[in-house]
Enzyme design. Structure first.
Site, PDB file in Angstrom:
ATOM      1  N   GLY A  69       0.698  -1.227  -0.043  1.00  0.00           N
ATOM      2  CA  GLY A  69       0.025   0.038  -0.018  1.00  0.00           C
ATOM      3  C   GLY A  69       0.867   1.329  -0.058  1.00  0.00           C
ATOM      4  O   GLY A  69       0.415   2.256  -0.811  1.00  0.00           O
ATOM      5  N   THR A  70       1.871   1.407   0.788  1.00  0.00           N
ATOM      6  CA  THR A  70       2.803   2.550   0.947  1.00  0.00           C
ATOM      7  C   THR A  70       3.369   2.913  -0.608  1.00  0.00           C
ATOM      8  O   THR A  70       3.289   3.987  -0.968  1.00  0.00           O
ATOM      9  CB  THR A  70       3.898   2.209   2.072  1.00  0.00           C
ATOM     10  OG1 THR A  70       3.250   2.042   3.174  1.00  0.00           O
ATOM     11  CG2 THR A  70       4.767   3.561   1.739  1.00  0.00           C
ATOM     12  N   ASN A 149      -8.224   3.555   8.342  1.00  0.00           N
ATOM     13  CA  ASN A 149      -7.800   2.563   9.036  1.00  0.00           C
ATOM     14  C   ASN A 149      -7.805   2.337  10.458  1.00  0.00           C
ATOM     15  O   ASN A 149      -7.664   1.528  11.133  1.00  0.00           O
ATOM     16  CB  ASN A 149      -6.148   2.345   8.757  1.00  0.00           C
ATOM     17  CG  ASN A 149      -5.507   3.444   8.798  1.00  0.00           C
ATOM     18  OD1 ASN A 149      -6.001   4.582   7.965  1.00  0.00           O
ATOM     19  ND2 ASN A 149      -4.473   3.661   9.426  1.00  0.00           N
ATOM     20  N   GLN A 177      -7.737  -0.743   3.352  1.00  0.00           N
ATOM     21  CA  GLN A 177      -8.464  -1.084   4.391  1.00  0.00           C
ATOM     22  C   GLN A 177      -9.849  -1.736   3.758  1.00  0.00           C
ATOM     23  O   GLN A 177     -10.363  -2.392   4.570  1.00  0.00           O
ATOM     24  CB  GLN A 177      -8.688  -0.021   5.289  1.00  0.00           C
ATOM     25  CG  GLN A 177      -7.672   0.238   6.506  1.00  0.00           C
ATOM     26  CD  GLN A 177      -7.386  -1.366   7.071  1.00  0.00           C
ATOM     27  OE1 GLN A 177      -8.001  -2.153   7.443  1.00  0.00           O
ATOM     28  NE2 GLN A 177      -5.886  -1.143   7.681  1.00  0.00           N
ATOM     29  N   SER A 197      -3.246  -3.355  -1.061  1.00  0.00           N
ATOM     30  CA  SER A 197      -2.287  -4.259  -0.324  1.00  0.00           C
ATOM     31  C   SER A 197      -2.600  -5.663   0.207  1.00  0.00           C
ATOM     32  O   SER A 197      -3.517  -5.692   0.467  1.00  0.00           O
ATOM     33  CB  SER A 197      -1.829  -3.578   0.885  1.00  0.00           C
ATOM     34  OG  SER A 197      -0.904  -4.099   1.639  1.00  0.00           O
ATOM     35  N   HIS A 199      -1.583  -8.079   2.336  1.00  0.00           N
ATOM     36  CA  HIS A 199      -1.429  -8.354   3.680  1.00  0.00           C
ATOM     37  C   HIS A 199      -2.413  -7.860   4.669  1.00  0.00           C
ATOM     38  O   HIS A 199      -2.722  -8.252   5.596  1.00  0.00           O
ATOM     39  CB  HIS A 199      -0.033  -7.810   4.539  1.00  0.00           C
ATOM     40  CG  HIS A 199       0.197  -6.648   4.603  1.00  0.00           C
ATOM     41  ND1 HIS A 199       0.157  -6.333   6.134  1.00  0.00           N
ATOM     42  CD2 HIS A 199       0.376  -5.486   4.370  1.00  0.00           C
ATOM     43  CE1 HIS A 199       0.176  -4.841   6.170  1.00  0.00           C
ATOM     44  NE2 HIS A 199       0.526  -4.318   5.003  1.00  0.00           N
ATOM     45  N   THR A 235      12.600  -7.281 -10.962  1.00  0.00           N
ATOM     46  CA  THR A 235      12.071  -8.660 -11.235  1.00  0.00           C
ATOM     47  C   THR A 235      10.621  -8.484 -10.540  1.00  0.00           C
ATOM     48  O   THR A 235      10.684  -8.260  -9.279  1.00  0.00           O
ATOM     49  CB  THR A 235      12.987  -9.608 -10.670  1.00  0.00           C
ATOM     50  OG1 THR A 235      14.017  -9.336 -11.554  1.00  0.00           O
ATOM     51  CG2 THR A 235      12.578 -11.065 -11.133  1.00  0.00           C
ATOM     52  N   CYS A 321       1.768   2.199  12.736  1.00  0.00           N
ATOM     53  CA  CYS A 321       2.757   2.959  12.506  1.00  0.00           C
ATOM     54  C   CYS A 321       2.909   3.889  13.643  1.00  0.00           C
ATOM     55  O   CYS A 321       3.977   4.449  14.194  1.00  0.00           O
ATOM     56  CB  CYS A 321       2.549   3.809  11.175  1.00  0.00           C
ATOM     57  SG  CYS A 321       2.093   2.807   9.808  1.00  0.00           S
TER      58      CYS A 321
END
Ligand SMILES: Cc1ncc(COP(=O)(O)O)c(C=O)c1O
Length: 378
Positions: A69-70, A149, A177, A197, A199, A235, A321
């Site tokens: 996401g970042t 989030n 989210q 994202s 995860h 890659t 964070c």
């Protein structure tokens, strides 16, 4: 341990690991290689891209893999700002974005862009009228997250899409989210750029994507090989892409069931707290179903979270964070100003593996720990 911090990250599903494993051990080729091993990896990457595109109503060419996401947020914002700076230098966002957006905006300001940060109301929502007022002739980009989030509030993305439809202003949404529970169609929403994202949806860490609508040009941020149609060098993470697409398939298949389960969990949590006489208020409204942010008057955040952890409940103070430093949350501050509420609120976020019984026990533990603060017996 009962894990209620799925907004921070989620456990990877065994089905996802199973889908990924052959791409570490057998089909480990580089998708750019001409030989058969490489071609198999390319085929897997293409198939994953197709699945992920279908998930959000996009076409495969509109999906660029990133590390999460970042990176997607950074690529969207810097890419859009620099590709359009000849048209203007004004960008609009909100005060409650994830730091991946807010800190990128701060950097854009240092690099000469002019950023407007929209306020939110007490429910955590922006006003589309205020956004309309903030638009200028030189506004080149608007970035508003889909669902927050920390408190879960969902923003009026389709309305913003409609507002911007006839303008030469790009529209980015951070849907990191939201994708686990919301049915998202990028074209119906009218977005040009969307961040995702893996995860956060029971996929692997280290892979995400940016949806870039056909025809939208972004300035290149990454130089090297010609991967991802020259948009992101390096890659490709084939096992990651395969895992992300498997996770997306499972989200699609189970979304309705999950939403119903999370709603029941949220109801159970609040109902049990009521029964136990715990004083609380819910922060945010019109929320993503997996996030419940609670103001618990009188608690002290850090010891509270540690005491919950000692009782086997992993919950958090908001965004992971900022959790290391436990500063007052910028999201709650935007909603309620500088007040006790911004320092005495916790986030509970549901996910796979949680049951209603676990949630009842969580409410009991919350009651116990809140009581220690009320009685001053710590
Ligand atoms: C709304 C939002 N955007 C972006 C991110 C960053 O995503 P990643 O951890 O994949 O870099 C997160 C993660 O907490 C998030 O919740």
């Amino acid at each position: 341990m009962n894990y209620f911090d799925h907004a921070a990250t989620t456990p990877m599903r065994p089905e996802v690991l199973e889908a990924m494993t052959p791409y570490f051990l057998e089909q480990y080729g580089n998708p750019s290689s001409i030989h058969g091993v490489g071609r198999k990896a390319r085929a897997a990457l293409d198939a994953s891209r197709r699945t992920l595109a279908t998930w959000i109503g996009a076409t495969p060419n509109e999906i660029v893999f990133t590390s999460g996401g970042t990176e997607s947020d950074n690529y969207a914002l810097f890419g859009a700002a620099y590709a359009n700076r000849h048209k203007g230098k004004h960008v609009i966002t909100t005060k409650i974005e994830h730091h991946a957006v807010l800190h990128a905006m701060g950097q854009l300001e240092r690099e000469g862009f002019d950023v407007t940060y929209l306020d939110v109301d007490e429910s955590g929502a922006i006003s589309v009228a205020a956004l309309k007022d903030a638009l200028r002739d030189d506004t080149i980009l608007v970035s508003v997250m889909y669902g927050n989030n920390e408190v879960g509030t969902i923003q009026p993305i389709a309305d913003i899409g409609t507002l911007l439809a006839d303008r030469d202003t790009l529209f980015h949404t951070d849907a990191v989210q939201a994708l686990g529970t919301e049915a998202i169609d990028v074209h119906a929403l009218g977005v040009d750029l969307l961040s995702a994202s893996a995860h956060k949806v029971n996929g692997p860490t280290g892979i995400g994507f940016l949806f870039i609508k056909t025809g939208v040009k972004l300035a290149t941020r990454s130089f090297g090989g010609q991967q991802e149609r020259k948009r992101r060098a390096g890659t490709e993470n084939v096992p990651g892409a395969v895992g992300f697409s498997r996770a997306a398939e499972l989200v699609i298949a189970e979304r309705n069931e999950r939403v119903t389960a999370y709603r029941e969990m949220a109801d159970t949590l609040l109902h049990t707290l009521d029964e136990l006489g715990v004083e609380y208020e819910v922060n945010g409204a019109n929320r993503l179903p997996h996030i419940v942010n609670l103001y618990l008057p009188g608690i002290e955040l850090e010891p509270f979270l540690i005491m919950m952890d000692m009782r086997g409940c992993a919950i958090s103070s908001g965004s992971a964070c900022t959790a290391g430093t436990i500063e007052p949350s910028h999201v709650l501050t935007a909603m309620y100003g500088q007040s006790d509420r911004t320092k005495q609120s916790v986030r509970i976020s549901f996910g796979l593996g949680n049951t209603v019984d676990d949630v009842t026990r969580l409410a009991e533990r919350l009651h116990e720990v809140v009581s220690t603060f009320m009685n001053g017996v710590r």
